[in-house]
Enzyme design. Sequence first.
Site, short mmCIF file in Angstrom:
data_model
loop_
_atom_site.label_atom_id
_atom_site.label_comp_id
_atom_site.label_asym_id
_atom_site.label_seq_id
_atom_site.Cartn_x
_atom_site.Cartn_y
_atom_site.Cartn_z
CG ASN A 95 -0.64 5.01 -1.79
OD1 ASN A 95 -0.59 4.25 -2.75
ND2 ASN A 95 -1.39 6.09 -1.77
CG ASP B 189 0.57 7.61 -4.78
OD1 ASP B 189 0.36 6.48 -4.33
OD2 ASP B 189 -0.14 8.12 -5.66
ZN ZN Z 1 -0.73 4.85 -4.80
#
Ligand code: ZN
Length: 293
Positions: A149, A200
Amino acid sequence: MRRHTAVELLLDAHAELGEGPVWDHTRGELLWVDVLRGQAHRLDIDSGRDKAIDLGQPVGAIGLCASGNLVAAVRDGFGIIDKAGKFSLIAAVESEDPMNRMNDGKCDSRGRFWAGTMAFDAKPGVGALYRLEPDHSFVKALAGVTISNGLSWSPDDRIMYFIDSAARGIDAFDFDRETGRITKRRRVINILGPTDSVPDGMTVDAEGYIWVAVCFGSAVHRYSPTGQLDTVIELPISQATSCCFGRKDLGDLYITSAALNLKPEQLAREPHAGGIFVCRPGVIGQPSQLYGG
Ligand code: ZN
């Protein structure tokens, strides 16, 4: 630490797993993906019109190409979406492994597109990070990744930031823009937030500060490059997934979110889960970089 709560719902998208926002300056559009539905979206910021392009397989990220096409990281590898919206695979990645798919990705300053892989069930350590060159060849830049990510670069282009969500922090590499080589991995930010929250998608602003979506933390955090928490943007959804700056002045911060795996009672508490949110935090972002292939 500042708290910023003036967040608006930009698009009640009802995405399942909204991700990968990219600002298209030329067209005044916010690009984003709905990962498991296999859709790339173009949201016209002025009119609010959102158009989906079906890619026929899960898509983790897209990037802008210098040619006007889009580059995409999909389940089977890297592909190109032409101006008519037609998708074609240009490089198969881990195609022997049906349990893996590509996830988040981004273009660097020299026209390469970086994206990583993960297992559909997030099995530890089976993913990797890849670098797609403008000539469509690619190299594995990093192995042993769980949930790849959050790529972004410092304004001086000397540092590449990377997130393996499972490791709950942001790592930095020295970045050699001439060769694309990354070296000297180190942890620079440990995410503060509820214990089940994970970092994230991310973006780096023009001051070199790092904005990261905290999934299961209902927030986007801004950290200094040395890891101090500077700002918290509170969101009305639990699963913030990624963010990017956009609009003419690069002063809007767009935030994607997910409704994936929410139980009915959770969905009732956060009816706009899967929506795209916007705020103006008072700093500007860096322009989107373009894939050269
Ligand atoms: Zn992601």
